[in-house]
Motif scaffolding. Structure first.
Motif, PDB file in Angstrom:
ATOM      1  N   TRP A  77      -1.797  -6.712   0.411  1.00  0.00           N
ATOM      2  CA  TRP A  77      -3.030  -6.026   0.053  1.00  0.00           C
ATOM      3  C   TRP A  77      -3.135  -6.037  -1.456  1.00  0.00           C
ATOM      4  O   TRP A  77      -2.170  -6.319  -2.153  1.00  0.00           O
ATOM      5  CB  TRP A  77      -3.081  -4.591   0.592  1.00  0.00           C
ATOM      6  CG  TRP A  77      -2.019  -3.692   0.030  1.00  0.00           C
ATOM      7  CD1 TRP A  77      -2.017  -3.080  -1.193  1.00  0.00           C
ATOM      8  CD2 TRP A  77      -0.795  -3.317   0.657  1.00  0.00           C
ATOM      9  NE1 TRP A  77      -0.875  -2.347  -1.370  1.00  0.00           N
ATOM     10  CE2 TRP A  77      -0.097  -2.478  -0.239  1.00  0.00           C
ATOM     11  CE3 TRP A  77      -0.205  -3.597   1.883  1.00  0.00           C
ATOM     12  CZ2 TRP A  77       1.141  -1.924   0.057  1.00  0.00           C
ATOM     13  CZ3 TRP A  77       1.022  -3.041   2.171  1.00  0.00           C
ATOM     14  CH2 TRP A  77       1.675  -2.214   1.272  1.00  0.00           C
TER      15      TRP A  77
ATOM     16  N   ASN B  29     -11.550  -0.041   1.259  1.00  0.00           N
ATOM     17  CA  ASN B  29     -12.064  -1.415   1.359  1.00  0.00           C
ATOM     18  C   ASN B  29     -13.588  -1.445   1.270  1.00  0.00           C
ATOM     19  O   ASN B  29     -14.158  -2.302   0.596  1.00  0.00           O
ATOM     20  CB  ASN B  29     -11.610  -2.070   2.663  1.00  0.00           C
ATOM     21  CG  ASN B  29     -10.138  -2.400   2.663  1.00  0.00           C
ATOM     22  OD1 ASN B  29      -9.465  -2.383   1.630  1.00  0.00           O
ATOM     23  ND2 ASN B  29      -9.601  -2.679   3.837  1.00  0.00           N
TER      24      ASN B  29
ATOM     25  N   ARG C 297     -10.054  -1.510  -2.732  1.00  0.00           N
ATOM     26  CA  ARG C 297      -8.892  -2.197  -2.191  1.00  0.00           C
ATOM     27  C   ARG C 297      -9.373  -3.325  -1.295  1.00  0.00           C
ATOM     28  O   ARG C 297     -10.481  -3.288  -0.783  1.00  0.00           O
ATOM     29  CB  ARG C 297      -8.076  -1.183  -1.378  1.00  0.00           C
ATOM     30  CG  ARG C 297      -6.828  -1.708  -0.753  1.00  0.00           C
ATOM     31  CD  ARG C 297      -6.282  -0.665   0.239  1.00  0.00           C
ATOM     32  NE  ARG C 297      -5.099  -1.132   0.908  1.00  0.00           N
ATOM     33  CZ  ARG C 297      -5.089  -1.953   1.942  1.00  0.00           C
ATOM     34  NH1 ARG C 297      -6.219  -2.419   2.426  1.00  0.00           N
ATOM     35  NH2 ARG C 297      -3.953  -2.319   2.499  1.00  0.00           N
ATOM     36  N   GLU C 298      -8.518  -4.329  -1.103  1.00  0.00           N
ATOM     37  CA  GLU C 298      -8.852  -5.378  -0.147  1.00  0.00           C
ATOM     38  C   GLU C 298      -7.618  -5.716   0.687  1.00  0.00           C
ATOM     39  O   GLU C 298      -6.489  -5.648   0.205  1.00  0.00           O
ATOM     40  CB  GLU C 298      -9.414  -6.620  -0.824  1.00  0.00           C
ATOM     41  CG  GLU C 298      -8.456  -7.336  -1.726  1.00  0.00           C
ATOM     42  CD  GLU C 298      -9.096  -8.519  -2.446  1.00  0.00           C
ATOM     43  OE1 GLU C 298      -8.323  -9.357  -2.942  1.00  0.00           O
ATOM     44  OE2 GLU C 298     -10.322  -8.600  -2.523  1.00  0.00           O
ATOM     45  N   ASN C 299      -7.858  -6.023   1.948  1.00  0.00           N
ATOM     46  CA  ASN C 299      -6.766  -6.386   2.845  1.00  0.00           C
ATOM     47  C   ASN C 299      -6.198  -7.735   2.467  1.00  0.00           C
ATOM     48  O   ASN C 299      -6.903  -8.598   1.940  1.00  0.00           O
ATOM     49  CB  ASN C 299      -7.253  -6.439   4.294  1.00  0.00           C
ATOM     50  CG  ASN C 299      -7.515  -5.071   4.858  1.00  0.00           C
ATOM     51  OD1 ASN C 299      -6.962  -4.073   4.391  1.00  0.00           O
ATOM     52  ND2 ASN C 299      -8.353  -5.007   5.874  1.00  0.00           N
TER      53      ASN C 299
END
Length: 153
Positions: A52, A112, A117-119
């Motif tokens: 992540w 997200n 945040r990003e996976n």
């Protein structure tokens, strides 16, 4: 909006400690600091292996191990969890799993969606397993710490 979420997530947990007595904070601060160390290492692994990534943080220099999670939610959350559940292992484990599921499913989706945040390549189940392994380590560490506290008295 994202800055408000980040700053609130950083400050509110620390402010919550005014409701906890000093002795409990002192008792559980060592395990909380271990939480920060372990989650800092985990965040570095996540960055390197693309598990992540955080796109927005409090400061430009804290994208690998964000202050608002590693050095706020996780530290203070550990203190509160141990305050309510220590010496009741199954309660501790269930509470940790519930909180880790909430963080890994609900809170991560919010982060997200806000593009904070990003996976990456890690699945929610793998993340839950990592967090559960850390919870076991923390519990064992606190048992060891309790022996030190007993010897002091």
């Amino acid at each position: 909006m994202d800055r408000l979420v980040i700053w609130s997530t950083f400050l509110i947990p620390w402010i919550s400690l005014i409701f906890l007595n000093r002795l409990s904070i002192r008792r559980y601060m060592p395990v909380a600091l271990l939480t920060a160390v372990l989650n800092t290492i985990l965040a570095q692994l996540a960055w390197h292996y693309n598990w992540w990534k955080f796109k927005e943080t409090l400061f430009a220099w804290d994208k690998i191990a964000p202050l608002f999670t590693v050095y706020s939610i996780f530290i203070v959350g550990t203190i509160w969890i141990f305050y309510f559940t220590f010496r009741k292992f199954w309660v501790y484990l269930i509470v940790n799993i519930i909180i880790d599921l909430f963080y890994g499913v609900v809170f991560v989706r919010i982060l997200n969606k806000l593009e904070i945040r990003e996976n990456g390549i890690i699945s929610p189940i793998q993340n839950l397993l990592l967090m559960t392994a850390i919870a076991f380590i923390l519990y064992l560490y606190q048992i060891w710490q309790e022996k030190i506290f007993e010897n002091e008295n």
